[in-house]
Motif scaffolding. Structure first.
Motif, short mmCIF file in Angstrom:
data_model
loop_
_atom_site.label_atom_id
_atom_site.label_comp_id
_atom_site.label_asym_id
_atom_site.label_seq_id
_atom_site.Cartn_x
_atom_site.Cartn_y
_atom_site.Cartn_z
N UNK A 79 0.84 -1.20 0.00
CA UNK A 79 0.00 0.00 0.00
C UNK A 79 0.87 1.25 0.00
N UNK A 80 1.90 1.26 0.82
CA UNK A 80 2.80 2.42 0.91
C UNK A 80 3.55 2.63 -0.41
N UNK A 81 4.02 1.55 -1.00
CA UNK A 81 4.75 1.66 -2.27
C UNK A 81 3.85 2.22 -3.37
N UNK A 82 2.62 1.78 -3.38
CA UNK A 82 1.66 2.28 -4.37
C UNK A 82 1.41 3.78 -4.16
N UNK A 83 1.25 4.18 -2.92
CA UNK A 83 1.00 5.59 -2.61
C UNK A 83 2.21 6.45 -2.95
N UNK A 84 3.40 5.85 -2.91
CA UNK A 84 4.62 6.59 -3.23
C UNK A 84 4.90 6.64 -4.74
N UNK A 85 4.02 6.03 -5.52
CA UNK A 85 4.11 6.16 -6.96
C UNK A 85 4.86 5.07 -7.70
N UNK A 86 5.23 4.00 -7.01
CA UNK A 86 5.91 2.90 -7.69
C UNK A 86 4.91 2.12 -8.55
N UNK A 87 5.40 1.63 -9.67
CA UNK A 87 4.60 0.78 -10.55
C UNK A 87 4.78 -0.66 -10.07
N UNK A 88 3.67 -1.32 -9.70
CA UNK A 88 3.73 -2.63 -9.09
C UNK A 88 3.04 -3.67 -9.96
N UNK A 111 -7.16 -11.04 -4.42
CA UNK A 111 -8.44 -10.58 -3.88
C UNK A 111 -8.65 -11.07 -2.44
N UNK A 112 -8.35 -12.34 -2.21
CA UNK A 112 -8.55 -12.93 -0.89
C UNK A 112 -7.68 -12.24 0.17
N UNK A 113 -6.50 -11.81 -0.23
CA UNK A 113 -5.55 -11.22 0.73
C UNK A 113 -5.61 -9.69 0.77
N UNK A 114 -6.52 -9.09 0.00
CA UNK A 114 -6.67 -7.64 0.02
C UNK A 114 -5.63 -6.88 -0.78
N UNK A 115 -4.90 -7.57 -1.64
CA UNK A 115 -3.83 -6.94 -2.41
C UNK A 115 -4.25 -6.52 -3.81
N UNK A 116 -5.40 -6.94 -4.25
CA UNK A 116 -5.82 -6.70 -5.63
C UNK A 116 -5.81 -5.23 -6.05
N UNK A 117 -6.20 -4.29 -5.19
CA UNK A 117 -6.25 -2.88 -5.63
C UNK A 117 -4.90 -2.28 -6.01
N UNK A 118 -3.82 -2.93 -5.61
CA UNK A 118 -2.50 -2.33 -5.79
C UNK A 118 -1.76 -2.83 -7.03
N UNK A 119 -2.35 -3.78 -7.74
CA UNK A 119 -1.69 -4.36 -8.90
C UNK A 119 -2.59 -4.29 -10.13
N UNK A 120 -2.17 -3.49 -11.11
CA UNK A 120 -2.94 -3.42 -12.35
C UNK A 120 -2.27 -4.14 -13.50
N UNK A 121 -1.11 -4.74 -13.23
CA UNK A 121 -0.44 -5.59 -14.23
C UNK A 121 -0.18 -6.95 -13.59
N UNK A 122 -0.73 -7.99 -14.20
CA UNK A 122 -0.53 -9.36 -13.72
C UNK A 122 -0.17 -10.22 -14.92
N UNK A 148 8.56 0.16 -18.88
CA UNK A 148 9.71 0.29 -17.99
C UNK A 148 10.98 -0.25 -18.64
N UNK A 149 12.11 0.27 -18.18
CA UNK A 149 13.41 -0.19 -18.64
C UNK A 149 14.00 -1.13 -17.59
N UNK A 150 14.85 -2.09 -18.00
CA UNK A 150 15.43 -3.03 -17.04
C UNK A 150 16.16 -2.35 -15.89
N UNK A 151 16.90 -1.28 -16.21
CA UNK A 151 17.68 -0.62 -15.16
C UNK A 151 16.81 0.13 -14.15
#
Length: 212
Positions: free
Chosen positions: A92-101, A117-128, A153-156
């Motif tokens: 949640x904190x990483x998402x709020x700080x603007x990282x792409x997850x 979804x079961x663990x409450x993490x779904x809102x933070x990941x838009x790429x799976x 994104x770039x590898x580096x």
């Protein structure tokens, strides 16, 4: 160049599915190869795609074994899956700080989404990126490359994080930074041998690394 995109494996990295996976393997192996495998024998099977594992066990029954495994896994999924300590808050904190997850997993996408979804993490990941999204699974770089491409994104600028050798190798093969998780059931030394860029003793270590 600083990290802006973070790709995570799912099982045993963000969510604890050890008992679910082991019980699903025990159920399947007992059905097809009764009394031949002990619990400790199953640890080697955790991580790779099911087809690769069952090819070693009964090459003429791969599809049947996958069907039995997935039926058992889905039936018991919600009762046995939990996030590891600190994961929800850190993500949640990483998402709020603007990282792409993003998630890069050897599970099929629909099952990965269910775990999020079961663990409450779904809102933070838009790429799976699931097993059904790629031709070549980890340790091939294709899954990580697809995750990066989805973000532009770039590898580096990217880090791949996981609990298994194929997670680290996939990131290395794609040219990203890598991080192993010390809570892997296979033991941190199995990942340290691969020389990941970082080792995380707790998921909160990730924010300390990124701040540097």
């Amino acid at each position: 160049m600083s990290i802006r995109t973070i790709l995570f494996d799912l099982d045993e990295t963000l969510i604890d599915t050890n008992e679910l996976i082991i019980s699903s393997f025990e159920h399947t192996l007992q059905h097809f190869r009764p009394n031949e495998f002990k619990r400790e024998d199953i640890l080697q099977f955790i991580g790779p795609p099911l087809a690769d594992t069952f090819k070693q066990v009964a090459p003429d029954k791969i599809d049947d074994m996958i069907e039995v495994y997935r039926a058992h896994n889905l039936e018991h999924h919600d009762e046995l899956v939990t996030p590891f300590d600190g994961v929800v808050d850190t993500i949640k904190q990483l998402k709020e700080e603007g990282y792409q997850l993003g998630i890069v997993t050897t599970k099929i996408k629909s099952t990965a989404i269910r775990g999020l979804e079961v663990t409450g993490l779904a809102p933070y990941f838009n790429v799976i990126i699931g097993l059904d999204d790629v031709t070549n699974a980890k340790p091939d770089p294709e899954p990580v490359n697809k995750g990066m491409a989805a973000f532009g994104a770039k590898p580096e600028e990217t880090m791949m994080i996981g609990d298994n050798h194929h997670d680290i190798l996939s990131g290395q093969n794609a040219g990203t930074k890598t991080a192993g998780v010390a809570w892997t059931i296979k033991g941190r030394e199995t990942l340290e041998k691969l020389n990941p860029t970082y080792m995380l003793d707790h998921i909160s270590d990730l924010r300390k690394i990124l701040r540097k």
